[in-house]
Write an enzyme that holds these catalytic residues in place. Structure first.
Site, mmCIF file in Angstrom:
data_model
loop_
_atom_site.group_PDB
_atom_site.id
_atom_site.type_symbol
_atom_site.label_atom_id
_atom_site.label_comp_id
_atom_site.label_asym_id
_atom_site.label_seq_id
_atom_site.Cartn_x
_atom_site.Cartn_y
_atom_site.Cartn_z
ATOM 1 N N LYS A 271 0.832 -1.174 0.144
ATOM 2 C CA LYS A 271 -0.043 0.031 0.039
ATOM 3 C C LYS A 271 0.862 1.248 -0.115
ATOM 4 C CE LYS A 271 -4.545 -1.480 1.810
ATOM 5 N NZ LYS A 271 -5.450 -1.247 2.422
ATOM 6 N N LYS B 206 -5.205 -9.122 -6.202
ATOM 7 C CA LYS B 206 -6.537 -9.286 -5.546
ATOM 8 C C LYS B 206 -7.495 -8.159 -5.767
ATOM 9 C CE LYS B 206 -6.596 -6.992 -0.967
ATOM 10 N NZ LYS B 206 -8.073 -6.655 -1.030
ATOM 11 N N LYS C 67 -10.726 -2.593 -2.951
ATOM 12 C CA LYS C 67 -11.522 -1.428 -3.073
ATOM 13 C C LYS C 67 -10.560 0.074 -3.271
ATOM 14 C CE LYS C 67 -13.799 -2.408 1.176
ATOM 15 N NZ LYS C 67 -12.737 -1.894 2.007
HETATM 16 P P1 ATP Z 1 -9.043 -1.888 0.594
HETATM 17 O O1 ATP Z 1 -8.340 -1.628 -0.532
HETATM 18 O O2 ATP Z 1 -9.201 -0.416 1.221
HETATM 19 O O3 ATP Z 1 -7.800 -2.379 1.704
HETATM 20 P P2 ATP Z 1 -10.212 -4.296 0.594
HETATM 21 O O4 ATP Z 1 -10.975 -4.473 -0.554
HETATM 22 O O5 ATP Z 1 -8.760 -4.787 0.831
HETATM 23 O O6 ATP Z 1 -9.953 -2.618 0.540
HETATM 24 P P3 ATP Z 1 -10.946 -4.489 3.477
HETATM 25 O O7 ATP Z 1 -11.767 -3.568 3.981
HETATM 26 O O8 ATP Z 1 -9.384 -3.940 3.749
HETATM 27 O O9 ATP Z 1 -11.156 -4.478 1.853
HETATM 28 O O10 ATP Z 1 -11.183 -6.128 3.736
HETATM 29 C C1 ATP Z 1 -12.528 -6.341 4.411
HETATM 30 C C2 ATP Z 1 -12.579 -7.975 4.115
HETATM 31 O O11 ATP Z 1 -12.424 -8.244 2.859
HETATM 32 C C3 ATP Z 1 -11.115 -8.572 4.680
HETATM 33 O O12 ATP Z 1 -11.716 -9.751 5.361
HETATM 34 C C4 ATP Z 1 -10.147 -8.942 3.497
HETATM 35 O O13 ATP Z 1 -9.513 -9.988 3.907
HETATM 36 C C5 ATP Z 1 -11.371 -9.294 2.792
HETATM 37 N N1 ATP Z 1 -10.920 -9.137 1.330
HETATM 38 C C6 ATP Z 1 -10.567 -7.997 0.786
HETATM 39 N N2 ATP Z 1 -10.281 -8.308 -0.580
HETATM 40 C C7 ATP Z 1 -10.486 -9.527 -0.822
HETATM 41 C C8 ATP Z 1 -10.512 -10.291 -2.036
HETATM 42 N N3 ATP Z 1 -10.053 -9.965 -2.997
HETATM 43 N N4 ATP Z 1 -10.765 -11.668 -1.844
HETATM 44 C C9 ATP Z 1 -11.343 -12.125 -0.746
HETATM 45 N N5 ATP Z 1 -11.366 -11.511 0.543
HETATM 46 C C10 ATP Z 1 -10.992 -10.063 0.196
HETATM 47 MG MG MG Z 2 -7.640 -4.422 2.471
#
Ligand code: ATP
Ligand code: MG
Length: 330
Positions: free
Chosen positions: A112, A193, A196
């Site tokens: 990040k 992956k 968001k």
């Molecule tokens: P950011 O980019 O803000 O970190 P994010 O998409 O990684 O957003 P988080 O809020 O960090 O989302 O994570 C929320 C939950 O979703 C966590 O349990 C994380 O492990 C899960 N998660 C995030 N992305 C994935 C993915 N691509 N596949 C499976 N689980 C995911």
């Molecule tokens: Mg995340």
């Protein structure tokens, strides 16, 4: 009943399919078998660039989505992290138990920070605050996606270390990761992956997308030049990601998909998957809007959740304060 806790960041207007399959679906299921605490972690959301004008509304939209997915405030405790000041308070203590080298090994920080113009100490210590989120609730299981495994390991290490130094204080948490859907990949770049904050709009299937947008994104997903529907994550990462999504949402298996689409190419496969996705995810947007329509009620749910959370959190924090020797008037 085991105690469960997990959180999600309000870092965008909508959650995505990776969040849902990797974590949120398990959150909903665990309400019935566990004493579940779920939070919208807005303290974590400011570790990356954010707009203060939208953050508070995103917390609300996040909570509304969680309710739309099936979280029931009668069966779980749903709250916003910043409403429970015990989180950063325990975070401070745990920060003083964390080795600098130990924190420096977190791969998500490296990832990040390389994408940010400005990297903050907050982004660096975010896994420590996450450990506080978890340990405050004497958590047995933490339902998350695979990308959180290393942070969970840190939470465990901190709990074990603190207990060893000061005497039994925290439950040592276990990750709760569903292998099949632990990492949903970006639709345009299956090496990454779905995320968001770092996926392109085309690569990220948002839960609040219009059904037609969802169809477009599935049909536009990167696959490979050969046309055989076969589950092979190594050589066919894009297609295998889609097959993963298909089996997770549709009532089918890899074998069935391979047989069904033998000799038919990717077009039919993607078209059918697009319908499965639109059918199962499409209704979430409508339900989210319904929850958002009554903001007063939504805020009441979150307020009650924070009150319930504080009862547990303050008890653990008081224990930790005493253990480390903080002053208390006689
Ligand atoms: P950011 O980019 O803000 O970190 P994010 O998409 O990684 O957003 P988080 O809020 O960090 O989302 O994570 C929320 C939950 O979703 C966590 O349990 C994380 O492990 C899960 N998660 C995030 N992305 C994935 C993915 N691509 N596949 C499976 N689980 C995911
Ligand atoms: Mg995340």
């Amino acid at each position: 009943k085991p105690r469960v806790l997990s959180g999600i960041q309000p870092t965008s207007d909508s959650f995505h399919l990776g969040n849902y399959l990797g974590a949120l679906r398990q959150w909903v299921a665990l309400q019935d078998t566990a004493d579940a605490f779920y939070c919208v972690v807005d303290l974590h959301a400011i570790t990356v660039d954010h707009d203060p004008k939208v953050l508070h509304e995103r917390s609300r939209v996040s909570a509304a989505q969680l309710l739309a997915l099936g979280l029931d405030p009668e069966r779980c405790t749903l709250f916003v992290q910043s409403q429970v000041p015990e989180h950063p308070m325990l975070g401070w203590i745990l920060g003083c138990e964390t080795g600098f080298g130990e924190a420096s090994r977190m791969t998500q920080f490296k990832d990040k920070s390389s994408k940010q113009e400005r990297t903050t100490v907050g982004l660096f210590t975010y896994p420590v605050l996450q450990a506080a989120d978890i340990l405050l609730y004497q958590t047995d299981q933490v339902p998350v996606g695979e990308d959180q495994r290393q942070h969970l390991e840190l939470s465990r290490d901190l709990a074990i270390r603190f207990n060893g130094t000061y005497g039994r204080t925290f439950t040592v948490p276990d990750p709760y990761i569903v292998k099949e859907t632990a990492t949903i990949k970006d639709l345009t770049d299956p090496a990454k992956k779905m995320s968001k904050t770092s996926s392109t709009p085309k690569g990220c299937l948002y839960l609040l997308d219009e059904p037609n947008q969802m169809r477009k994104k599935i049909k536009g997903a990167v696959t490979d030049s050969d046309a055989e529907v076969r589950f092979d994550p190594e050589n066919k990462p894009g297609l295998s990601n889609l097959m993963n999504i298909y089996t997770a949402l549709g009532n089918t298996t890899f074998e069935k998909l391979e047989a069904e689409y033998a000799g038919r190419g990717y077009g039919d496969f993607k078209g059918d998957l697009a319908e499965v996705v639109a059918d199962s995810i499409g209704p979430i947007a409508t339900r989210t809007k319904e929850f958002l329509a009554d903001k007063a009620e939504l805020d009441r749910i979150l307020e009650r959740g924070a009150e319930k959370a504080r009862i547990v959190a303050s008890r653990t924090l008081a224990k930790a304060y005493k253990k480390v020797g903080f002053f208390a008037p006689a």
